[in-house]
Scaffold this active site. Structure first.
Site, PDB file in Angstrom:
ATOM      1  N   ASP A   1    -125.044  -4.403  43.242  1.00 14.94           N
ATOM      2  CA  ASP A   1    -123.702  -4.198  43.783  1.00 14.94           C
ATOM      3  C   ASP A   1    -122.952  -5.524  43.841  1.00 14.94           C
ATOM      4  O   ASP A   1    -123.134  -6.310  44.763  1.00 14.94           O
ATOM      5  CB  ASP A   1    -123.802  -3.571  45.192  1.00 14.94           C
TER       6      ASP A   1
ATOM      7  N   LYS B   1    -117.645  -9.180  45.760  1.00 19.87           N
ATOM      8  CA  LYS B   1    -118.197  -9.711  47.012  1.00 19.87           C
ATOM      9  C   LYS B   1    -118.185 -11.239  46.979  1.00 19.87           C
ATOM     10  O   LYS B   1    -118.203 -11.836  45.915  1.00 19.87           O
ATOM     11  CB  LYS B   1    -119.657  -9.247  47.171  1.00 19.87           C
TER      12      LYS B   1
ATOM     13  N   ARG C   1    -120.619   5.672  48.404  1.00 17.69           N
ATOM     14  CA  ARG C   1    -120.187   7.003  48.843  1.00 17.69           C
ATOM     15  C   ARG C   1    -119.708   7.862  47.672  1.00 17.69           C
ATOM     16  O   ARG C   1    -119.768   9.088  47.730  1.00 17.69           O
ATOM     17  CB  ARG C   1    -119.099   6.860  49.925  1.00 17.69           C
TER      18      ARG C   1
HETATM   19  N1  BES Z   1    -124.125  -1.900  49.450  1.00 20.28           N
HETATM   20  C1  BES Z   1    -123.117  -2.202  50.403  1.00 20.28           C
HETATM   21  C2  BES Z   1    -123.611  -2.066  51.844  1.00 20.28           C
HETATM   22  C3  BES Z   1    -124.641  -3.061  52.285  1.00 20.28           C
HETATM   23  C4  BES Z   1    -124.272  -4.218  52.933  1.00 20.28           C
HETATM   24  C5  BES Z   1    -125.990  -2.800  52.120  1.00 20.28           C
HETATM   25  C6  BES Z   1    -125.234  -5.105  53.376  1.00 20.28           C
HETATM   26  C7  BES Z   1    -126.958  -3.681  52.565  1.00 20.28           C
HETATM   27  C8  BES Z   1    -126.574  -4.839  53.196  1.00 20.28           C
HETATM   28  C9  BES Z   1    -121.943  -1.241  50.215  1.00 20.28           C
HETATM   29  O1  BES Z   1    -121.713  -0.799  48.918  1.00 20.28           O
HETATM   30  C10 BES Z   1    -120.703  -1.976  50.634  1.00 20.28           C
HETATM   31  O2  BES Z   1    -120.310  -2.861  49.944  1.00 20.28           O
HETATM   32  N2  BES Z   1    -120.153  -1.560  51.777  1.00 20.28           N
HETATM   33  C11 BES Z   1    -118.992  -2.151  52.332  1.00 20.28           C
HETATM   34  C12 BES Z   1    -118.067  -1.019  52.695  1.00 20.28           C
HETATM   35  C13 BES Z   1    -116.657  -1.422  52.855  1.00 20.28           C
HETATM   36  C14 BES Z   1    -116.093  -1.907  51.548  1.00 20.28           C
HETATM   37  C15 BES Z   1    -115.854  -0.245  53.359  1.00 20.28           C
HETATM   38  C16 BES Z   1    -119.386  -2.925  53.593  1.00 20.28           C
HETATM   39  O3  BES Z   1    -120.337  -2.522  54.272  1.00 20.28           O
HETATM   40  O4  BES Z   1    -118.784  -3.944  53.851  1.00 20.28           O
HETATM   41 MN    MN Z   2    -123.398  -0.789  47.670  1.00 22.99          MN
HETATM   42 MN    MN Z   3    -120.435  -2.095  47.801  1.00 20.92          MN
END
Ligand code: BES
Ligand code: MN
Ligand code: MN
Length: 495
Positions: A264, A271, A345
């Site tokens: 990701d 990120k 999601r």
């Molecule tokens: N894969 C991440 C969530 C995650 C974060 C998993 C840290 C394990 C450790 C997910 O795809 C993500 O990026 N979520 C975002 C959501 C936001 C963009 C609404 C988040 O948690 O910041």
């Molecule tokens: Mn993710």
């Molecule tokens: Mn993500």
């Protein structure tokens, strides 16, 4: 790499053991448990010496012998807490995990014997011990400290009688380690095709199991617009892998969906540097679901199980999906993308909709490293669960305490959160307006929105925190999901 064995008798467990760790709740040490469990071993007095004055919840003394021919060269006793909190596992799996390493004497043979207060505690303890013995490594330095070559684990009850692990339980432990190794594998060795192959290899030869996949542009033909969009920019195409187990005369069909983002990056909503590190863990949901489905199949579970593994790399390229794109999902609903980093999601929404509409499942359970906010809400030890059925929510909590993969519920109230996803041009956006408003509940609710019309019993497990700790996969979810599947009854789905 430590070979794990599960002997069924104390003498077999002790055979050749150089390091011995004895674990029991504090009061069992006082009531003479060790004598009942070990019988008349010649080195009995050493155990008595080791356990005098051992404090509840603490590791006791380590005692060495000068006579390696007649018993372990090192004996360590550990005292487990007598009382366990309501929201912890009564098996005391956490305390066992914290002490399990002290059985090792160099690369020699290690043995852990643990006193359990109930027979069903043997599995969570075996999982806890196995978790500390990950099977993935690419270390080449021979001078680095090595783990024990083999480790024998045996649970013993308060009367001193062995509590052997069933073949089904041993299967869960082995597949938990397998799932963790998939997560630990670096992303250049774990793209969507390699993940698919790993699952096929693991499923090979299993009776009643069928593995298929829908790959690349074929996803669009099957209306899986979310999975396609998230994964289409990557060098290796996205896919929906299906693992289907159908025993004769099954009463119901259980659907499982696991988020399989092999890496990701955040996509175009890239990120930051610190947040990229560890994002190989973003397929931990898919790994746990695959391992649980195969464990249930191997144990000839009475219900059918259909596991859907949406696999994608959220990558950057000329073909990346964008913020402002509008996707048509499998459910038929349209989604305006306002954050390409809220990709999980989209995979889950297509996965649950596919299972509910095209496989007619009686219940659908999804598991995912979905939100960073999950560990803020329920912590790094408890996964967050959300469900549209009280019975399923209660089962998830019970199964968590039973398996040691703990869970805690978050609110399910679509009518209170739906405004967060309001879009002017589509049915919804994919990310919330206010990130301080129950973010993990909202993410769950996005998934639910794609099966809402069917009122199918649904359970969501966000394991972002518990799945990956200290730069290592934990195998979290394999024990939980198998326990949840085994606990499903008509009553649970009704409530
Ligand atoms: N894969 C991440 C969530 C995650 C974060 C998993 C840290 C394990 C450790 C997910 O795809 C993500 O990026 N979520 C975002 C959501 C936001 C963009 C609404 C988040 O948690 O910041
Ligand atoms: Mn993710
Ligand atoms: Mn993500």
């Amino acid at each position: 790499l430590t070979e794990l064995t599960f002997p069924t008798r104390v003498d077999a467990a002790l055979e050749g053991a150089q390091g011995l760790l004895l674990l029991a709740p504090a009061r069992r040490w006082k009531d003479g448990w060790a004598r009942r469990a070990l019988g008349n071993v010649p080195w009995r007095a050493l155990v008595d010496l080791a356990c005098t004055g051992v404090e509840p919840g603490r590791r006791g003394r380590s005692v060495g012998t000068l006579n390696p021919g007649s018993g372990p060269t090192r004996i360590v006793v550990g005292s487990l807490p007598d009382v366990v909190s309501r929201h912890n596992s009564p098996s005391r799996a956490d305390a066992v995990a914290a002490m399990a390493q002290s059985a090792d004497v160099g690369e020699g043979r290690a043995c852990v014997i643990a006193c359990v207060e109930a027979p069903e505690h043997a599995l969570p303890l075996a999982l806890a011990v196995a978790r500390g013995r990950p099977s993935f490594t690419m270390m080449t330095d021979p001078s680095r400290k090595r783990p024990a070559r083999s480790l024998a684990f045996l649970a013993v009850d308060a009367e001193g009688r062995p509590v052997p692990l069933s073949p089904a339980a041993r299967g869960v432990v082995a597949r938990m380690r397998w799932a963790a190794s998939l997560v630990d594998t670096p992303p250049q060795m774990m793209d969507t095709a390699l993940f698919e192959q790993a699952v096929r290899r693991e499923a090979k030869g299993m009776a009643g199991v069928r593995v298929t996949s829908i790959v690349g542009d074929a996803l669009l033909a099957r209306r899986l617009g979310g999975i396609h969009a998230v994964g289409r920019a990557a060098a290796v195409p996205p896919r929906l892998q299906l693992v289907e187990y159908a025993p004769r005369g099954a009463r119901r069909r259980i659907g499982l969906v696991g988020k399989g983002v092999v890496y990701d990056t955040g996509g175009l909503a890239l990120k930051g540097r610190e947040h990229l590190v560890s994002m190989k863990c973003d397929m931990a949901g898919a790994a746990a679901v695959a391992a649980a489905a195969l464990s249930l199949a191997a144990a000839r579970h009475a219900d059918a199980v259909v596991a859907a593994l949406p696999l994608a790399e959220n990558a950057i390229g000329p073909d990346s999906y964008r913020n402002d794109d509008i996707l048509t999902m499998h459910s038929g609903k349209t989604v305006e993308i306002n954050n390409t980093d809220a990709e999980g999601r989209l995979l889950l929404a297509d996965g649950v909709s596919f299972l509910a509409r095209e496989r007619d499942v009686d219940v659908v359970i999804d598991a995912a490293t979905l939100t960073g906010a999950q560990s803020i809400a329920t912590g790094i030890r408890h996964a967050a669960v959300v469900s549209n059925r009280e019975g399923l929510e209660e089962l998830a909590i019970r199964a968590g305490r039973e398996s040691g993969d703990l869970t805690f519920p978050l609110p399910f109230a679509p009518e209170l959160f739906q405004d967060e996803f309001r879009s002017k041009v589509a049915d919804m956006k994919n990310s919330v307006a206010n990130r301080a408003n129950a973010q993990s509940s909202c993410a769950a609710q996005f998934v639910y929105a794609h099966v809402e019309d069917l009122d199918v019993p649904w359970l969501h497990v966000d394991l972002a925190g518990p799945a990956f700790r200290d730069e290592r996969a934990t195998g979290f979810g394999v024990g939980l999901l198998t326990a949840v599947a085994r606990g499903i009854t008509a009553d649970v789905l009704e409530a």
